[in-house]
Design a protein around this motif. Sequence first.
Motif, mmCIF file in Angstrom:
data_model
loop_
_atom_site.group_PDB
_atom_site.id
_atom_site.type_symbol
_atom_site.label_atom_id
_atom_site.label_comp_id
_atom_site.label_asym_id
_atom_site.label_seq_id
_atom_site.Cartn_x
_atom_site.Cartn_y
_atom_site.Cartn_z
ATOM 1 N N GLN A 295 -2.074 10.018 4.667
ATOM 2 C CA GLN A 295 -0.696 10.265 4.229
ATOM 3 C C GLN A 295 -0.162 11.510 4.919
ATOM 4 O OE1 GLN A 295 0.580 9.630 -0.002
ATOM 5 N NE2 GLN A 295 0.577 11.881 -0.013
ATOM 6 N N GLU B 182 1.863 2.175 7.517
ATOM 7 C CA GLU B 182 3.138 2.100 6.798
ATOM 8 C C GLU B 182 3.994 3.322 7.089
ATOM 9 O OE1 GLU B 182 4.561 1.037 2.326
ATOM 10 O OE2 GLU B 182 3.120 2.672 2.481
ATOM 11 N N LYS C 237 -7.992 -2.555 2.966
ATOM 12 C CA LYS C 237 -8.390 -3.532 1.955
ATOM 13 C C LYS C 237 -9.617 -4.276 2.439
ATOM 14 C CE LYS C 237 -6.860 -7.687 -0.516
ATOM 15 N NZ LYS C 237 -5.736 -8.588 -0.858
ATOM 16 N N CYS D 9 -0.348 -5.099 9.548
ATOM 17 C CA CYS D 9 -1.775 -5.042 9.244
ATOM 18 C C CYS D 9 -2.605 -5.358 10.481
ATOM 19 C CB CYS D 9 -2.128 -6.023 8.133
ATOM 20 S SG CYS D 9 -1.529 -5.510 6.497
ATOM 21 N N VAL E 2 -4.705 9.716 -1.880
ATOM 22 C CA VAL E 2 -5.527 9.368 -0.721
ATOM 23 C C VAL E 2 -7.006 9.372 -1.115
ATOM 24 C CG1 VAL E 2 -6.236 10.095 1.601
ATOM 25 C CG2 VAL E 2 -3.827 10.303 0.891
ATOM 26 N N THR F 182 -8.626 0.913 -6.385
ATOM 27 C CA THR F 182 -7.670 0.131 -5.596
ATOM 28 C C THR F 182 -6.403 -0.189 -6.379
ATOM 29 O OG1 THR F 182 -8.691 -1.978 -6.237
ATOM 30 C CG2 THR F 182 -9.532 -0.898 -4.231
ATOM 31 N N TYR G 89 -3.310 2.363 4.651
ATOM 32 C CA TYR G 89 -4.125 1.783 3.581
ATOM 33 C C TYR G 89 -5.194 0.872 4.209
ATOM 34 C CZ TYR G 89 -0.486 2.791 -0.029
ATOM 35 O OH TYR G 89 0.406 3.366 -0.886
ATOM 36 N N GLY H 173 2.747 5.506 -4.370
ATOM 37 C CA GLY H 173 1.433 4.891 -4.254
ATOM 38 C C GLY H 173 0.332 5.789 -4.768
ATOM 39 N N TRP I 20 -6.276 -2.718 -2.350
ATOM 40 C CA TRP I 20 -5.781 -1.738 -1.394
ATOM 41 C C TRP I 20 -6.093 -0.310 -1.840
ATOM 42 C CZ3 TRP I 20 -4.174 -3.127 3.257
ATOM 43 C CH2 TRP I 20 -3.655 -4.413 3.451
ATOM 44 N N PHE I 21 -6.483 0.525 -0.891
ATOM 45 C CA PHE I 21 -6.650 1.953 -1.154
ATOM 46 C C PHE I 21 -6.069 2.742 0.015
ATOM 47 C CE2 PHE I 21 -10.471 0.269 0.781
ATOM 48 C CZ PHE I 21 -10.924 1.222 1.694
ATOM 49 N N LYS I 22 -5.462 3.873 -0.320
ATOM 50 C CA LYS I 22 -4.775 4.694 0.675
ATOM 51 C C LYS I 22 -5.780 5.628 1.348
ATOM 52 C CE LYS I 22 -0.725 6.430 -0.461
ATOM 53 N NZ LYS I 22 0.261 7.356 -1.097
ATOM 54 N N ARG J 48 -3.652 -1.239 7.091
ATOM 55 C CA ARG J 48 -2.192 -1.338 6.958
ATOM 56 C C ARG J 48 -1.543 0.003 7.301
ATOM 57 N NH1 ARG J 48 1.213 -0.045 2.621
ATOM 58 N NH2 ARG J 48 3.074 -1.352 2.359
#
Length: 232
Positions: A124, A162, A104, A181, A229, A197, A102, A226, A119-121, A160
């Motif tokens: 993935q 994850e 931000k 992060c 993408v 977001t 992600y 979440g 936040w945006f992805k 970020r």
Amino acid sequence: MKISTSLAVAAAVSSASAHTIFVSLNGGAVGDGVRVPSYDGPIQDVTSNSIACNGSPNPTTPTSKVITVQAGSTAKLTWRHTLTSGASDIIDASHKGPVMAYMKKVSDATKDSGVGGGWFKIAQDSFDGTKWGVDRLISNAGVQTITIPQCIAPGQYLLRGELIALHAASSAGGAQFYMECAQINVTGGSASKTPATVSLPGAYKSSDPGITYNLYNGQKTYTAPGPSVFTC
């Protein structure tokens, strides 16, 4: 004892030595521009502020560095079992699940906690019916390769990384979230598109099908939690 139960027990036994940390970005030194914790444990409460950039019970170490990355370029996030592990020690193979990233937009990447909206992805790697993102991460010596969107605005961001381990996720609260992060400055972005977001915490619920999930019952589909993408 059923095979599925045996696998679950084996995963639980190995879990104490199976954690992971996103330790560096683009080949930099461990913790140089990435807020790393001294302990490699997970976050399991999706309502905790620590779901954003890690934190209590795994306090992270501040870093003053902001890493410059070019919009549209690839970035490489390195994951390791501990801060001193080598390329053959990423995470236990039992800890299958998705690997995501992600971003931000922030005014000062060294000071923003990451908690809250924005936040945006951007990446993935989930499940293809046979192998998981974690399987591919291990095969790639712990390097997660992503693309920084070309169309976003230039400026400072939190990046970020994850990983969600699902070996104990058959009941609510069992999924293990690993995230850190990095502090980045994106240059050359066209600012032609503004991502939708979400908030962290807020984007995940413990009941989401990608968070409460039985890894051992032969399912061939998986929906990562979440937002979708973001693409340019």
